[in-house]
Design an enzyme around this catalytic site. Sequence first.
Site, mmCIF file in Angstrom:
data_model
loop_
_atom_site.group_PDB
_atom_site.id
_atom_site.type_symbol
_atom_site.label_atom_id
_atom_site.label_comp_id
_atom_site.label_asym_id
_atom_site.label_seq_id
_atom_site.Cartn_x
_atom_site.Cartn_y
_atom_site.Cartn_z
ATOM 1 N N GLY A 188 0.768 -0.991 -0.038
ATOM 2 C CA GLY A 188 -0.105 0.132 0.095
ATOM 3 C C GLY A 188 0.877 1.133 0.001
ATOM 4 O O GLY A 188 1.623 1.162 0.931
ATOM 5 N N THR A 189 0.811 1.848 -1.167
ATOM 6 C CA THR A 189 2.070 2.537 -1.335
ATOM 7 C C THR A 189 1.696 4.004 -1.935
ATOM 8 O O THR A 189 0.581 4.338 -2.376
ATOM 9 C CB THR A 189 3.044 1.669 -2.181
ATOM 10 O OG1 THR A 189 4.115 2.428 -2.196
ATOM 11 C CG2 THR A 189 2.514 1.495 -3.465
#
Length: 236
Positions: free
Chosen positions: A15-16
């Site tokens: 998750g970036t």
Amino acid sequence: MDKSSLDVEQPHSMGTTIIGVTYNGGVVLGADSRTSTGMYVANRASDKITQLTDNVYVCRSGSAADSQVVSDYVRYFLHQHTIQLGQPATVKVAASLVRQLSYNNKAMLQTGMIVGGWDKYEGGKIYGVPLGGTLLEQPFAIGGSGSSYLYGFFDQAWREGMSHEEAEKLVVTAVSLAIARDGASGGVVRTVTINKDGVKRKFYPGDTLPLWHEEIESVNSLLDIVPAASPDPMVC
């Protein structure tokens, strides 16, 4: 709280926030460094910008395992391609391979990628390959969970013909803004600049990033922010 979110056996997910920006002479890629397993931070200093060839890199988001295996396959195919042609692959060829693998395996892969690089035919190029395997050539591309906080910012801040310094500053500012807003983005900021002169990597520690809104400045100890108690003098 959902117990599944605390399961450390869940697949690692990035998750970036990943970003690719073109400028007058090349491209700048940037990413944060947080890798998560549910609510657990599995790696706070991961490198999400992966080399494919000497002149092409890829930013990875989504499932860490999926993005790594796609990068490995593309790097192998590009190596074979370079041997056969006797010259480096173009950015478009690299992006097309990423697209082909993503599209042909779209039912199994959960990864979005940004391919960026420089070649002598077309100069600096950025290609977005989101979930499903679409190939999009763009002047800038943003991806990952933090990207939803950045579309308006880029509409206002990005402009054509930026210098290298302006593009680098834009990328670092955007990633730091996403880190402030997105719980799944965090850690440090890494950038890669690619142009005719080669590749240059930079590293920005978390305590050097600009603060946003009501963020608390990082400290080494709680003693630095908690005022020392001063007891009232004893009265006999």
